[in-house]
Write a protein that holds these residues in place. Structure first.
Motif, PDB file in Angstrom:
ATOM      1  N   ARG A  50     -11.512  -0.658   5.710  1.00  9.25           N
ATOM      2  CA  ARG A  50     -10.215   0.390   5.458  1.00  9.25           C
ATOM      3  C   ARG A  50      -9.310   0.190   6.785  1.00  9.25           C
ATOM      4  NH1 ARG A  50      -6.667   2.713   3.413  1.00  9.25           N
ATOM      5  NH2 ARG A  50      -6.258   4.967   3.814  1.00  9.25           N
ATOM      6  N   TYR A  51      -9.856   0.122   7.853  1.00  6.91           N
ATOM      7  CA  TYR A  51      -9.141   0.134   8.954  1.00  6.91           C
ATOM      8  C   TYR A  51      -8.638  -1.535   9.490  1.00  6.91           C
ATOM      9  CZ  TYR A  51      -7.834   0.842  14.091  1.00  6.91           C
ATOM     10  OH  TYR A  51      -7.250   1.221  15.397  1.00  6.91           O
ATOM     11  N   PHE A  52      -9.446  -2.173   9.503  1.00  6.25           N
ATOM     12  CA  PHE A  52      -9.014  -3.611  10.027  1.00  6.25           C
ATOM     13  C   PHE A  52      -8.080  -4.233   8.898  1.00  6.25           C
ATOM     14  CE2 PHE A  52     -10.454  -3.238  14.077  1.00  6.25           C
ATOM     15  CZ  PHE A  52     -11.750  -2.963  14.367  1.00  6.25           C
TER      16      PHE A  52
ATOM     17  N   ASP B  43      -1.734   5.997   1.452  1.00  6.81           N
ATOM     18  CA  ASP B  43      -2.912   5.123   1.696  1.00  6.81           C
ATOM     19  C   ASP B  43      -2.921   4.344   2.871  1.00  6.81           C
ATOM     20  OD1 ASP B  43      -4.380   3.098  -1.241  1.00  6.81           O
ATOM     21  OD2 ASP B  43      -5.162   4.660   0.076  1.00  6.81           O
TER      22      ASP B  43
ATOM     23  N   SER C   5      -7.074  -0.169   0.443  1.00  7.96           N
ATOM     24  CA  SER C   5      -6.987   1.163  -0.053  1.00  7.96           C
ATOM     25  C   SER C   5      -8.626   1.606  -0.566  1.00  7.96           C
ATOM     26  CB  SER C   5      -6.189   1.156  -1.275  1.00  7.96           C
ATOM     27  OG  SER C   5      -6.634   0.506  -2.343  1.00  7.96           O
ATOM     28  N   TYR C   6      -8.814   2.763  -0.901  1.00  6.42           N
ATOM     29  CA  TYR C   6     -10.261   3.404  -1.127  1.00  6.42           C
ATOM     30  C   TYR C   6     -10.315   2.649  -2.637  1.00  6.42           C
ATOM     31  CZ  TYR C   6     -10.478   6.289   2.713  1.00  6.42           C
ATOM     32  OH  TYR C   6     -10.553   7.001   3.942  1.00  6.42           O
TER      33      TYR C   6
ATOM     34  N   MET D 156       0.947  -1.217   0.028  1.00 10.86           N
ATOM     35  CA  MET D 156       0.035   0.023   0.011  1.00 10.86           C
ATOM     36  C   MET D 156       0.947   1.160   0.131  1.00 10.86           C
ATOM     37  SD  MET D 156      -3.449   0.595   2.306  1.00 10.86           S
ATOM     38  CE  MET D 156      -2.502   0.144   3.928  1.00 10.86           C
TER      39      MET D 156
ATOM     40  N   PHE E 245     -16.233   6.830   5.468  1.00  9.24           N
ATOM     41  CA  PHE E 245     -15.318   6.481   6.298  1.00  9.24           C
ATOM     42  C   PHE E 245     -15.001   7.491   7.339  1.00  9.24           C
ATOM     43  CE2 PHE E 245     -11.643   4.320   8.223  1.00  9.24           C
ATOM     44  CZ  PHE E 245     -10.923   5.158   8.313  1.00  9.24           C
ATOM     45  N   HIS E 246     -14.896   8.891   6.827  1.00 11.08           N
ATOM     46  CA  HIS E 246     -15.025  10.015   7.805  1.00 11.08           C
ATOM     47  C   HIS E 246     -16.100  10.153   8.730  1.00 11.08           C
ATOM     48  CE1 HIS E 246     -11.572  12.384   5.284  1.00 11.08           C
ATOM     49  NE2 HIS E 246     -11.341  11.071   5.288  1.00 11.08           N
TER      50      HIS E 246
ATOM     51  N   SER F  57      -3.379 -11.171   8.456  1.00  8.95           N
ATOM     52  CA  SER F  57      -4.050 -10.342   9.310  1.00  8.95           C
ATOM     53  C   SER F  57      -5.689 -10.240   9.037  1.00  8.95           C
ATOM     54  CB  SER F  57      -3.323  -8.972   9.025  1.00  8.95           C
ATOM     55  OG  SER F  57      -3.847  -8.124   9.905  1.00  8.95           O
TER      56      SER F  57
ATOM     57  N   PHE G 208     -15.448   1.009   7.158  1.00 10.03           N
ATOM     58  CA  PHE G 208     -14.600   1.256   8.215  1.00 10.03           C
ATOM     59  C   PHE G 208     -13.659  -0.216   8.619  1.00 10.03           C
ATOM     60  CE2 PHE G 208     -12.657   3.571  11.826  1.00 10.03           C
ATOM     61  CZ  PHE G 208     -12.368   2.444  12.770  1.00 10.03           C
TER      62      PHE G 208
ATOM     63  N   GLU H   7      -7.145  -2.877   5.931  1.00  9.33           N
ATOM     64  CA  GLU H   7      -6.212  -2.021   5.496  1.00  9.33           C
ATOM     65  C   GLU H   7      -6.120  -2.027   3.707  1.00  9.33           C
ATOM     66  OE1 GLU H   7      -2.084  -2.318   7.067  1.00  9.33           O
ATOM     67  OE2 GLU H   7      -2.784  -2.788   8.923  1.00  9.33           O
TER      68      GLU H   7
ATOM     69  N   MET I  97      -2.451  -8.251  14.279  1.00  9.66           N
ATOM     70  CA  MET I  97      -2.430  -9.813  14.603  1.00  9.66           C
ATOM     71  C   MET I  97      -1.469 -10.343  14.297  1.00  9.66           C
ATOM     72  SD  MET I  97      -6.313  -9.984  14.501  1.00  9.66           S
ATOM     73  CE  MET I  97      -6.938 -10.865  15.928  1.00  9.66           C
TER      74      MET I  97
ATOM     75  N   VAL J 197      -3.731   3.711   6.412  1.00 11.21           N
ATOM     76  CA  VAL J 197      -4.930   3.915   7.206  1.00 11.21           C
ATOM     77  C   VAL J 197      -4.605   4.715   8.434  1.00 11.21           C
ATOM     78  CG1 VAL J 197      -5.135   1.844   8.180  1.00 11.21           C
ATOM     79  CG2 VAL J 197      -6.894   3.477   8.020  1.00 11.21           C
TER      80      VAL J 197
ATOM     81  N   ARG K 292      -8.355 -12.086  12.054  1.00 12.69           N
ATOM     82  CA  ARG K 292      -9.486 -11.287  12.850  1.00 12.69           C
ATOM     83  C   ARG K 292     -10.815 -11.641  12.712  1.00 12.69           C
ATOM     84  NH1 ARG K 292      -8.843  -6.467  14.676  1.00 12.69           N
ATOM     85  NH2 ARG K 292      -6.836  -5.467  14.718  1.00 12.69           N
TER      86      ARG K 292
ATOM     87  N   LYS L 250      -3.882   0.805  14.858  1.00  9.76           N
ATOM     88  CA  LYS L 250      -4.350  -0.736  14.934  1.00  9.76           C
ATOM     89  C   LYS L 250      -3.500  -1.469  15.523  1.00  9.76           C
ATOM     90  CE  LYS L 250      -5.025  -2.330  10.936  1.00  9.76           C
ATOM     91  NZ  LYS L 250      -4.471  -3.855  10.934  1.00  9.76           N
TER      92      LYS L 250
ATOM     93  N   MET M 194      -7.073  13.084  10.717  1.00 14.08           N
ATOM     94  CA  MET M 194      -8.476  13.277  11.279  1.00 14.08           C
ATOM     95  C   MET M 194      -8.657  13.490  12.343  1.00 14.08           C
ATOM     96  SD  MET M 194     -10.169  10.252   8.655  1.00 14.08           S
ATOM     97  CE  MET M 194     -11.812  10.651   9.351  1.00 14.08           C
TER      98      MET M 194
ATOM     99  N   VAL N  94     -15.414   7.546  11.559  1.00 17.42           N
ATOM    100  CA  VAL N  94     -14.600   8.133  12.292  1.00 17.42           C
ATOM    101  C   VAL N  94     -14.985   9.044  13.317  1.00 17.42           C
ATOM    102  CG1 VAL N  94     -12.379   9.213  12.303  1.00 17.42           C
ATOM    103  CG2 VAL N  94     -12.648   7.269  10.854  1.00 17.42           C
TER     104      VAL N  94
END
Lengths: 144, 177
Positions: free
Chosen positions: B135-137, A5, B141-142, A1, B160-161, B33, B132, B139, A24, A7, B37, A21, A14, B164
């Motif tokens: 994107r977050y968990f 990009d 890209s958009y 990435m 996403f915004h 990863s 979310f 990872e 794991m 996160v 999860r 994060k 923001m 958050v």
């Protein structure tokens, strides 16, 4: 990435202070061994693969063909006996009836009786019409 | 190494296995990863991840580059996780093996913050939650999320915004932030 990009970077922009994060992690050394593990499994699969996949469609198709053959054979052998009657000539049939007339007498009597009974119920106009046609237009009363 | 170069190796029989190895090395950590999860323990993640790569090897000849390679692999991983859970529900395991729970504690870095985050995220509206998580968990890209969900990148950034923002409000209310 790409860096932009990432996160975590985006979240920090923001929302400063947003918790990073937690990744794991597997047991130590896992990723060093994993490629060999999965490739060994792949080689095993390839060496034991069946050349032609037997699908349900093929099984159903084969069953349909066998059923069709059985049905066709049964139909052929059951209808062939009745077809034999079609090969008998009219002469042969007449000869048979003549030689075995006794067997047919009862049948004739019954049929004649039925015929007579039917005739007794015929209206007079129909009888006259029939006689008119049979005698070529002569007055039926003149015949009798 | 770029995805195109790896695919080029895979498409030639003499270099196919080298291509597979490079593919695994490049993406094993990210896929691990993501899978980890979604399952209970490392052993399950290992099992699922192996199945993911085997499926990738079986079908990679059909991959037509209509999306990014990782997006395609991510979809396969998602399906294998679902298959894994279906298999588990068929076996009807009611109780987790205590030994598995112990292993999970060893490798899983959970704390109060992360469990609070999970709780807040699970109450987000469905679309915001999905974006979310991806994107977050995971990872992604958009661009990759847009390919998967068939939504514009702009709409995804907005989702996403908003997600958050809601998480921030909840965290401040609970004095976590």
């Amino acid at each position: 990435m790409e860096a932009e990009d990432n996160v975590n970077d985006e979240l920090n922009e923001m929302l400063p202070g947003f918790p990073e994060k937690q990744s794991m992690q597997p047991p130590p050394g896992y990723f060093e061994k994993f490629p060999d593990q999965v490739l060994n499994r792949w080689r095993n699969e390839e060496s034991h693969s069946i050349p032609k996949k037997i699908s349900l469609k093929r099984i159903i198709g084969a069953a349909a063909v066998i059923a069709g053959l059985c049905l066709g054979s049964w139909w052929y052998f059951t209808t062939s006996s009745s077809d034999q009657l079609n090969t008998i000539s009219a002469v042969e049939a007449y000869q048979y009836v003549h030689e075995n007339i006794d067997e047919f007498e009862n049948l004739i009597e019954i049929r004649d009786a039925d015929l007579i009974e039917e005739q007794l119920n015929l209206p007079k106009e129909e009888i006259e019409e029939f006689l008119f046609e049979e005698t070529g237009g002569s007055d039926p009363e003149e015949l009798f | 190494m770029t995805d195109e170069a790896i695919l080029e190796l895979i498409h030639h029989s003499e270099t196919r296995e080298d291509g597979y190895r490079l593919l695994v090395i490049k993406y094993q950590q990210r896929l691990y990863s993501i899978v980890r999860r979604k399952v209970v323990c490392h052993e399950d993640a290992d099992d699922v991840l192996q199945n993911v790569f085997l499926k990738i090897f079986r079908h990679i000849d059909k991959f037509e580059m209509r999306s990014e390679l990782f997006t395609w692999m991510y979809r396969i991983a998602g399906n294998e996780v679902i298959n894994h859970h279906k298999q588990l529900s068929r076996i009807k395991t009611v109780e987790l093996d205590k030994q598995d729970v112990k292993h999970a504690d060893s490798y899983l870095n959970t704390d109060k913050l992360e469990s609070s985050l999970e709780s807040v995220v699970s109450h987000l509206p469905e679309r915001q939650q999905m974006v979310f998580r991806m994107r977050y968990f995971d990872e992604l890209s958009y661009r990759q999320i847009a390919q998967l969900l068939q939504v514009s990148e702009g709409a995804l950034k907005a989702s996403f915004h908003h997600a958050v923002k809601k998480i921030e409000e909840e965290f401040r209310a609970k004095q976590i932030l």
